[in-house]
Design a protein around this motif. Structure first.
Motif, short mmCIF file in Angstrom:
data_model
loop_
_atom_site.label_atom_id
_atom_site.label_comp_id
_atom_site.label_asym_id
_atom_site.label_seq_id
_atom_site.Cartn_x
_atom_site.Cartn_y
_atom_site.Cartn_z
N ARG A 19 0.56 -1.37 0.06
CA ARG A 19 -0.05 0.09 0.03
C ARG A 19 0.78 1.26 0.14
O ARG A 19 0.31 2.35 0.40
CB ARG A 19 -1.18 0.07 1.10
N ASN A 20 2.06 1.06 -0.38
CA ASN A 20 2.88 2.36 -0.25
C ASN A 20 2.74 3.10 -1.73
O ASN A 20 3.02 4.53 -1.47
CB ASN A 20 4.32 2.11 -0.15
N VAL A 21 2.60 2.47 -2.73
CA VAL A 21 2.56 3.26 -3.97
C VAL A 21 1.09 3.25 -4.49
O VAL A 21 0.39 2.09 -4.34
CB VAL A 21 3.39 2.66 -4.88
N LEU A 22 0.42 4.21 -5.03
CA LEU A 22 -0.73 4.17 -5.51
C LEU A 22 -0.54 4.87 -7.14
O LEU A 22 0.33 5.45 -7.44
CB LEU A 22 -1.79 5.38 -4.93
N TYR A 23 -1.38 4.13 -7.88
CA TYR A 23 -1.61 4.75 -9.29
C TYR A 23 -3.17 4.89 -9.93
O TYR A 23 -3.92 3.96 -9.45
CB TYR A 23 -0.89 3.46 -10.18
N ILE A 24 -3.26 6.04 -10.34
CA ILE A 24 -4.60 6.42 -10.80
C ILE A 24 -4.39 6.41 -12.29
O ILE A 24 -3.62 7.07 -12.85
CB ILE A 24 -4.87 7.86 -10.41
N GLY A 25 -5.45 5.97 -12.79
CA GLY A 25 -5.62 5.81 -14.36
C GLY A 25 -7.16 5.96 -14.82
O GLY A 25 -7.86 5.82 -13.94
N VAL A 26 -7.29 6.14 -16.16
CA VAL A 26 -8.52 6.14 -16.49
C VAL A 26 -8.63 5.23 -17.94
O VAL A 26 -7.58 5.17 -18.71
CB VAL A 26 -8.80 7.55 -17.03
N THR A 27 -9.76 4.59 -18.13
CA THR A 27 -9.73 3.63 -19.41
C THR A 27 -11.19 3.69 -19.76
O THR A 27 -12.25 3.73 -18.78
CB THR A 27 -9.29 2.36 -18.90
N SER A 28 -11.41 3.05 -20.74
CA SER A 28 -12.86 2.61 -21.41
C SER A 28 -13.04 1.19 -21.20
O SER A 28 -14.34 0.69 -21.52
CB SER A 28 -13.07 3.20 -22.76
N GLN A 29 -12.11 0.40 -20.80
CA GLN A 29 -11.98 -1.09 -21.04
C GLN A 29 -11.39 -1.55 -19.82
O GLN A 29 -10.24 -1.87 -19.71
CB GLN A 29 -11.52 -1.67 -22.31
N GLN A 50 -20.33 8.30 -17.07
CA GLN A 50 -21.27 8.16 -18.32
C GLN A 50 -20.30 8.44 -19.41
O GLN A 50 -20.82 8.07 -20.65
CB GLN A 50 -22.42 9.28 -18.22
N THR A 51 -19.39 9.36 -19.26
CA THR A 51 -18.54 9.77 -20.36
C THR A 51 -17.01 9.89 -20.27
O THR A 51 -16.63 9.79 -18.99
CB THR A 51 -18.78 11.54 -20.96
N MET A 52 -16.18 9.63 -21.17
CA MET A 52 -14.70 9.50 -21.29
C MET A 52 -14.59 11.07 -20.41
O MET A 52 -13.72 11.15 -19.51
CB MET A 52 -14.04 9.24 -22.20
N GLU A 53 -14.89 12.01 -21.01
CA GLU A 53 -14.65 13.44 -20.38
C GLU A 53 -14.84 13.56 -18.99
O GLU A 53 -14.01 13.86 -18.11
CB GLU A 53 -15.40 14.41 -20.99
N ALA A 54 -15.89 12.89 -18.27
CA ALA A 54 -16.19 12.97 -16.86
C ALA A 54 -15.17 11.91 -16.26
O ALA A 54 -14.74 12.37 -15.01
CB ALA A 54 -17.46 12.28 -16.52
N ALA A 55 -14.85 10.97 -16.76
CA ALA A 55 -13.83 10.02 -16.06
C ALA A 55 -12.20 10.75 -16.19
O ALA A 55 -11.59 10.58 -15.07
CB ALA A 55 -13.68 8.56 -17.03
N ILE A 56 -12.13 11.42 -17.20
CA ILE A 56 -10.74 12.13 -17.11
C ILE A 56 -10.80 13.24 -16.22
O ILE A 56 -9.71 13.54 -15.59
CB ILE A 56 -10.47 12.67 -18.68
N TYR A 57 -11.72 13.78 -16.20
CA TYR A 57 -12.09 15.07 -15.08
C TYR A 57 -11.92 14.45 -13.84
O TYR A 57 -11.11 15.02 -12.82
CB TYR A 57 -13.50 15.69 -15.08
N ARG A 58 -12.44 13.30 -13.35
CA ARG A 58 -12.42 12.68 -12.10
C ARG A 58 -10.74 12.37 -11.92
O ARG A 58 -10.51 12.37 -10.84
CB ARG A 58 -13.21 11.63 -12.01
#
Length: 95
Positions: free
Chosen positions: A15-25, A57-65
């Motif tokens: 739990r020392n390292v986190l990675y945040i990403g976005v994807t559609s799959q 709902q949208t990729m734009e919303a996921a990228i914003y988050r």
């Protein structure tokens, strides 16, 4: 497999390292992280435990988050993860 925009957080085993990403799959993307297909941050630091994800709902919303979460303090991210996954279990089998 249908495309579903989402943001996700991976953790190292300790739990020392986190990675945040976005994807559609999500399932495919997490598999890529786990198999270390490329020489990347997640393979270098062995970050492959899916501890959090949100569907949007949208990729734009996921990228914003994603950008929002990346700007958060570490303890805020930890609290977000614990709010839905208190024991930091690997959620890969649930997707």
């Amino acid at each position: 497999m249908d495309k579903q925009p989402c943001v996700y957080i991976l953790s190292s085993a300790n739990r020392n390292v986190l990675y945040i990403g976005v994807t559609s799959q999500l399932q495919q993307r997490i598999w890529q992280h786990r198999t270390s297909i490329s020489d990347s941050f997640t393979s270098k630091y062995n970050v492959n435990c899916l501890v959090f994800y949100e569907i949007h709902q949208t990729m734009e919303a996921a990228i914003y988050r994603e950008k929002q979460l990346k700007s958060w303090r570490r303890n805020w991210k930890d609290e977000l993860i614990k709010s839905i996954n208190p024991y930091w279990r690997d959620l890969y089998d649930t997707i």
